[in-house]
Design a protein around this motif. Structure first.
Motif, PDB file in Angstrom:
ATOM      1  N   ASP A 164      68.128  66.243-150.306  1.00  0.00           N
ATOM      2  CA  ASP A 164      66.667  66.095-150.389  1.00  0.00           C
ATOM      3  C   ASP A 164      66.181  66.634-151.720  1.00  0.00           C
ATOM      4  OD1 ASP A 164      66.555  65.196-147.734  1.00  0.00           O
ATOM      5  OD2 ASP A 164      66.399  67.248-146.962  1.00  0.00           O
ATOM      6  N   TYR A 165      65.218  65.928-152.316  1.00  0.00           N
ATOM      7  CA  TYR A 165      64.441  66.523-153.403  1.00  0.00           C
ATOM      8  C   TYR A 165      63.082  66.826-152.802  1.00  0.00           C
ATOM      9  CZ  TYR A 165      67.830  64.999-156.962  1.00  0.00           C
ATOM     10  OH  TYR A 165      68.947  64.822-157.729  1.00  0.00           O
ATOM     11  N   GLY A 166      62.843  68.052-152.442  1.00  0.00           N
ATOM     12  CA  GLY A 166      61.607  68.395-151.737  1.00  0.00           C
ATOM     13  C   GLY A 166      61.530  67.623-150.439  1.00  0.00           C
ATOM     14  N   ALA A 167      60.427  66.903-150.258  1.00  0.00           N
ATOM     15  CA  ALA A 167      60.253  66.145-149.019  1.00  0.00           C
ATOM     16  C   ALA A 167      60.928  64.774-149.092  1.00  0.00           C
ATOM     17  CB  ALA A 167      58.767  65.971-148.744  1.00  0.00           C
ATOM     18  N   HIS A 168      61.485  64.445-150.271  1.00  0.00           N
ATOM     19  CA  HIS A 168      62.041  63.113-150.479  1.00  0.00           C
ATOM     20  C   HIS A 168      63.545  63.130-150.180  1.00  0.00           C
ATOM     21  CE1 HIS A 168      62.818  59.251-152.052  1.00  0.00           C
ATOM     22  NE2 HIS A 168      63.072  59.578-153.304  1.00  0.00           N
ATOM     23  N   ARG A 169      63.968  62.379-149.161  1.00  0.00           N
ATOM     24  CA  ARG A 169      65.402  62.305-148.812  1.00  0.00           C
ATOM     25  C   ARG A 169      66.064  61.251-149.686  1.00  0.00           C
ATOM     26  NH1 ARG A 169      67.432  63.969-143.171  1.00  0.00           N
ATOM     27  NH2 ARG A 169      66.872  65.831-144.319  1.00  0.00           N
TER      28      ARG A 169
ATOM     29  N   GLY B 176      73.845  49.814-156.968  1.00  0.00           N
ATOM     30  CA  GLY B 176      72.639  50.009-156.171  1.00  0.00           C
ATOM     31  C   GLY B 176      71.426  49.901-157.059  1.00  0.00           C
ATOM     32  N   GLY B 177      70.293  49.608-156.471  1.00  0.00           N
ATOM     33  CA  GLY B 177      69.062  49.418-157.237  1.00  0.00           C
ATOM     34  C   GLY B 177      68.601  50.718-157.881  1.00  0.00           C
ATOM     35  N   ASN B 178      67.601  50.592-158.738  1.00  0.00           N
ATOM     36  CA  ASN B 178      67.027  51.784-159.363  1.00  0.00           C
ATOM     37  C   ASN B 178      66.507  52.722-158.280  1.00  0.00           C
ATOM     38  OD1 ASN B 178      65.865  49.514-161.759  1.00  0.00           O
ATOM     39  ND2 ASN B 178      67.317  51.122-162.201  1.00  0.00           N
ATOM     40  N   GLY B 179      66.850  53.991-158.426  1.00  0.00           N
ATOM     41  CA  GLY B 179      66.363  54.991-157.481  1.00  0.00           C
ATOM     42  C   GLY B 179      67.137  55.038-156.179  1.00  0.00           C
ATOM     43  N   ALA B 180      68.264  54.306-156.107  1.00  0.00           N
ATOM     44  CA  ALA B 180      69.029  54.281-154.845  1.00  0.00           C
ATOM     45  C   ALA B 180      69.760  55.598-154.584  1.00  0.00           C
ATOM     46  CB  ALA B 180      70.047  53.131-154.873  1.00  0.00           C
TER      47      ALA B 180
END
Ligand SMILES: Nc1ncnc2c1ncn2[C@@H]1O[C@H](COP(=O)(O)OP(=O)(O)OP(=O)(O)O)[C@@H](O)[C@H]1O
Length: 245
Positions: free
Chosen positions: A19-24, A43-47
């Motif tokens: 996790d980056y903070g609340a972002h899994r 994988g796509g950008n941000g995958a």
């Protein structure tokens, strides 16, 4: 130091959550690579591809799950992890005022390794660096030449795990082919290679397995088979399809 027995696989990732903070970002990632195997992670950008590499190097702590490099959790043993891993970032950083040979000697020194001049030259040859470049300052080197220096270093270090971040981005087709051939050299040494890439053709040419990362886990995996290795069109269709919501 934590050991994962009985497996001493170069890379073992099991049910990894980051996790980056609340972002899994990674959400139950499973991935293991055997010695001498080349794995391409697409994988796509941000995958979460770069995050996967960061977790393998121990820079990002898992919220849960496991990462083991040769049986060791990299976060618990940074020095061992550093010795076991060669990491080639997208833009290889070398000391500009040093020659190719001096760069190699410097980086080997960091991990307390010594090689003879003959061994270094053999690695440069294996990496496809022209002889007149061995003793030139790297300041004028192209991206492809810099990668050859970095690959020579990986060959000399005999590391079990090589991590490559978008190694062919910015390379022309000929330099890409040279690079693809070099991966074969790493395989012959028995190194496991994890290559993060957007270059489907290079992946299809070199990788033993191709995995697609989406929403933090591998959603499809293909294995090279037969003379054609992969159905590249089918892979491309999969790669270009909209990502999961
Ligand atoms: N240090 C950080 N702090 C917070 N969020 C981050 C950090 N690094 C990456 N992220 C976020 O995590 C997600 C995954 O990023 P990552 O860089 O791993 O993706 P990627 O698959 O490598 O993408 P790309 O193909 O664009 O390089 C993205 O949503 C990104 O914005």
């Amino acid at each position: 130091m934590t050991y994962h027995e009985p497996s001493g696989l170069p890379l073992l990732i099991a049910n990894l959550v980051v996790d980056y903070g609340a972002h899994r970002v990674l959400n139950g990632l499973d991935l293991s690579i055997r010695p001498g195997e080349i794995y391409a992670l697409l994988g796509g950008n941000g995958a979460g591809k770069s995050t996967t590499l960061a977790a393998i190097m121990g820079f990002v702590p898992p919220a849960s799950g496991e990462v083991r490099v040769c049986g060791v959790a990299p976060g618990s043993a940074p020095v061992q992890a550093r010795r076991a891993i060669a990491y080639l970032p997208e833009n290889v950083a070398l000391y500009e005022h040093l020659t190719a040979r001096e760069n190699i000697q410097y980086f080997l020194g960091i991990s307390s390794e010594r090689r003879t001049n003959a061994e270094i030259e053999a690695a440069f040859n294996a990496a496809g660096l022209q002889e007149d470049a061995f003793n030139r300052r790297v300041a004028g080197f192209s991206k492809g030449m810099r990668q050859k220096v970095a690959i020579a270093l990986a060959l000399l270090r005999h590391v079990p795990l090589v991590l490559l971040d978008e190694p062919t981005s910015g390379l022309d087709p000929r330099a890409t082919q040279d690079f693809n051939r070099l991966l074969g050299g790493l395989r012959e040494r028995g190194s496991a290679v994890l290559m993060v890439t957007h270059d489907l053709l290079s992946a299809a040419d070199t990788a033993d397995r191709i995995g697609f990362l989406d929403a933090g886990r591998i959603v499809q995996e293909s294995v090279a088979e037969g003379p054609d290795r992969y159905d590249v069109r089918a892979l491309h269709r999969h790669f270009a399809r909209p990502v999961a919501a």
